[in-house]
Motif scaffolding. Structure first.
Motif, mmCIF file in Angstrom:
data_model
loop_
_atom_site.group_PDB
_atom_site.id
_atom_site.type_symbol
_atom_site.label_atom_id
_atom_site.label_comp_id
_atom_site.label_asym_id
_atom_site.label_seq_id
_atom_site.Cartn_x
_atom_site.Cartn_y
_atom_site.Cartn_z
ATOM 1 N N VAL A 135 85.161 51.647 19.997
ATOM 2 C CA VAL A 135 83.735 51.907 20.122
ATOM 3 C C VAL A 135 83.037 50.745 20.815
ATOM 4 O O VAL A 135 83.288 49.574 20.503
ATOM 5 C CB VAL A 135 83.098 52.140 18.740
ATOM 6 C CG1 VAL A 135 81.572 52.180 18.844
ATOM 7 C CG2 VAL A 135 83.598 53.441 18.137
ATOM 8 N N ILE A 136 82.169 51.064 21.740
ATOM 9 C CA ILE A 136 81.258 50.094 22.323
ATOM 10 C C ILE A 136 79.860 50.695 22.254
ATOM 11 O O ILE A 136 79.676 51.890 22.495
ATOM 12 C CB ILE A 136 81.642 49.748 23.783
ATOM 13 C CG1 ILE A 136 80.685 48.691 24.352
ATOM 14 C CG2 ILE A 136 81.700 50.990 24.664
ATOM 15 C CD1 ILE A 136 81.135 48.149 25.695
ATOM 16 N N CYS A 137 78.866 49.898 21.849
ATOM 17 C CA CYS A 137 77.504 50.406 21.659
ATOM 18 C C CYS A 137 76.493 49.540 22.401
ATOM 19 O O CYS A 137 76.679 48.326 22.563
ATOM 20 C CB CYS A 137 77.126 50.443 20.173
ATOM 21 S SG CYS A 137 78.030 51.665 19.193
ATOM 22 N N GLN A 147 76.634 45.721 13.551
ATOM 23 C CA GLN A 147 76.982 46.930 12.826
ATOM 24 C C GLN A 147 77.869 47.883 13.626
ATOM 25 O O GLN A 147 78.013 49.045 13.277
ATOM 26 C CB GLN A 147 75.718 47.678 12.357
ATOM 27 C CG GLN A 147 74.839 46.868 11.425
ATOM 28 C CD GLN A 147 73.558 47.588 11.064
ATOM 29 O OE1 GLN A 147 72.984 48.302 11.873
ATOM 30 N NE2 GLN A 147 73.101 47.412 9.836
ATOM 31 N N THR A 148 78.467 47.395 14.678
ATOM 32 C CA THR A 148 79.395 48.209 15.461
ATOM 33 C C THR A 148 80.802 47.991 14.913
ATOM 34 O O THR A 148 81.165 46.870 14.551
ATOM 35 C CB THR A 148 79.333 47.804 16.945
ATOM 36 O OG1 THR A 148 78.004 47.995 17.415
ATOM 37 C CG2 THR A 148 80.280 48.647 17.777
ATOM 38 N N PRO A 149 81.634 49.039 14.833
ATOM 39 C CA PRO A 149 82.985 48.872 14.291
ATOM 40 C C PRO A 149 83.802 47.825 15.029
ATOM 41 O O PRO A 149 83.625 47.599 16.232
ATOM 42 C CB PRO A 149 83.594 50.269 14.471
ATOM 43 C CG PRO A 149 82.434 51.191 14.480
ATOM 44 C CD PRO A 149 81.323 50.433 15.149
ATOM 45 N N ASN A 150 84.703 47.216 14.302
ATOM 46 C CA ASN A 150 85.596 46.211 14.861
ATOM 47 C C ASN A 150 86.370 46.786 16.037
ATOM 48 O O ASN A 150 86.845 47.919 15.995
ATOM 49 C CB ASN A 150 86.562 45.747 13.760
ATOM 50 C CG ASN A 150 87.393 44.568 14.187
ATOM 51 O OD1 ASN A 150 88.145 44.638 15.150
ATOM 52 N ND2 ASN A 150 87.274 43.472 13.450
ATOM 53 N N GLY A 151 86.501 46.018 17.096
ATOM 54 C CA GLY A 151 87.160 46.496 18.305
ATOM 55 C C GLY A 151 88.629 46.813 18.138
ATOM 56 O O GLY A 151 89.237 47.428 19.017
ATOM 57 N N THR A 152 89.236 46.405 17.017
ATOM 58 C CA THR A 152 90.641 46.718 16.791
ATOM 59 C C THR A 152 90.833 48.130 16.244
ATOM 60 O O THR A 152 91.955 48.610 16.165
ATOM 61 C CB THR A 152 91.256 45.724 15.793
ATOM 62 O OG1 THR A 152 90.583 45.824 14.532
ATOM 63 C CG2 THR A 152 91.132 44.293 16.315
ATOM 64 N N CYS A 177 81.250 55.112 9.269
ATOM 65 C CA CYS A 177 79.872 55.193 9.762
ATOM 66 C C CYS A 177 79.276 53.797 9.887
ATOM 67 O O CYS A 177 79.652 52.875 9.163
ATOM 68 C CB CYS A 177 79.003 56.034 8.821
ATOM 69 S SG CYS A 177 79.546 57.760 8.636
ATOM 70 N N TRP A 178 78.319 53.651 10.803
ATOM 71 C CA TRP A 178 77.644 52.378 10.991
ATOM 72 C C TRP A 178 76.206 52.634 11.422
ATOM 73 O O TRP A 178 75.850 53.719 11.870
ATOM 74 C CB TRP A 178 78.374 51.519 12.026
ATOM 75 C CG TRP A 178 78.461 52.110 13.403
ATOM 76 C CD1 TRP A 178 77.650 51.862 14.467
ATOM 77 C CD2 TRP A 178 79.437 53.058 13.877
ATOM 78 N NE1 TRP A 178 78.042 52.589 15.565
ATOM 79 C CE2 TRP A 178 79.142 53.327 15.234
ATOM 80 C CE3 TRP A 178 80.519 53.694 13.280
ATOM 81 C CZ2 TRP A 178 79.892 54.206 15.999
ATOM 82 C CZ3 TRP A 178 81.271 54.579 14.046
ATOM 83 C CH2 TRP A 178 80.957 54.832 15.391
ATOM 84 N N GLY A 179 75.369 51.600 11.275
ATOM 85 C CA GLY A 179 73.949 51.738 11.588
ATOM 86 C C GLY A 179 73.116 51.603 10.333
ATOM 87 O O GLY A 179 73.347 50.705 9.517
#
Length: 296
Positions: A135-137, A147-152, A177-179
């Motif tokens: 995920v990239i935000c 609050q963005t998921p870990n890139g791994t 979920c995040w945010g």
């Protein structure tokens, strides 16, 4: 997918909405149809089966010229005063405001975007890095890692609503979920015992299909937006969520059924009509079909 000569957009299943400029919309996940809300209501779709997959938009009921007519696009998503699209191949992400001034948010030929979602103002995508989709935000004009998921972590699907996003993790099919803390933590917890194949996020609720094809809805249920009327395995092929209602495409005949919204989201205007895809605003749902155009 339908051809540009037969495709039509129907604004459906609204009790009172006339799509005024003050109407709100949820971006949901990337698709070939998107709704933008804010200063001007805009509905856009990607024209298929042509050498160039152009973006065609209607703004306040008026047909607009294609956006960058010499460019082909794969996915579009809409949010508050924002439309975004990935150029074919997924290497470049472009976004526009409601006057169609463009901004390039992403340009990376080594990590193409494979999915795109907008919820209100947050823009998120999946980028194909090595063997996983991470995920990239972006929020506003700046890339945000808050609050963005870990890139791994790898995801098979993502979706965004009002203030939060959710995704399905690759490998274990769990929802993350995040945010917004209240909604994201609560909904993630309610999905903790389910293995999901996809997810769609609404106002304060989320729905998705589990690995057996059954629709699972969690979150706020003040307007019965979690109460799926009929729910056998693989009965539905698509979902769209608004603020307090949910809609789905029936797999058998591709007609649409909606629930929630205190019963307001039902209408005979779509009886017997089959849909290619649907996308929801806060208080309305739009669908791409193959028959003549309606504007409600």
């Amino acid at each position: 997918m339908t051809t540009p000569f037969t495709a039509a957009i129907i604004i459906l299943l609204t009790a009172v909405s006339s799509l005024s400029p003050s109407a709100h919309a949820l971006g949901g996940s990337a698709a070939t149809v998107a709704v933008v809300y804010g200063s001007a209501t805009t509905i856009c779709t990607i024209i298929s089966q042509q050498p160039l997959q152009q973006i065609q938009c209607w703004q306040n009921g008026q047909l607009l010229p294609p956006i960058i007519p010499t460019t082909s696009f794969d996915y579009i998503a809409g949010g508050r005063d924002t439309l975004c699209a990935t150029r074919s191949g997924g290497f470049i992400l472009l976004c526009w405001n409601t006057t169609f001034n463009s901004k390039r948010l992403y340009n990376n030929y080594s990590a193409p975007l494979t999915s795109l979602t907008i919820g209100d103002t947050q823009i998120c995508g999946l980028t194909n890095i090595t063997s996983r989709q991470s995920v990239i935000c972006w929020r506003g004009n700046e890339i945000s890692s808050v609050q963005t998921p870990n890139g791994t972590l790898g995801f098979s699907a993502i979706s965004s609503g009002l203030g939060f996003s959710c995704g399905v993790l690759e490998g274990n099919s769990r929802v993350l979920c995040w945010g917004d803390d209240n909604n994201s933590v609560s909904i993630q917890s309610e999905f903790s015992n389910f293995s999901m194949s996809n997810i769609q996020v609404g106002g304060r609720h989320a729905c998705g299909m589990d690995n057996s094809g059954v629709v699972i809805c969690k979150g706020n249920n003040e307007n019965s937006q979690l109460d799926v009327p009929s729910n056998s395995s693989y009965e539905y092929s698509g979902l769209a969520l608004g603020s307090n209602h949910s809609c789905a495409i029936r797999r058998l005949n591709r007609t649409v059924v909606c629930w929630g919204g205190d019963g307001e989201f039902s209408s005979n205007v779509t009886d017997g009509i089959s849909f290619e895809s649907i996308v929801a605003g806060l208080n309305y749902t739009c669908g791409l079909t193959t028959i003549l155009f309606f504007w409600a």
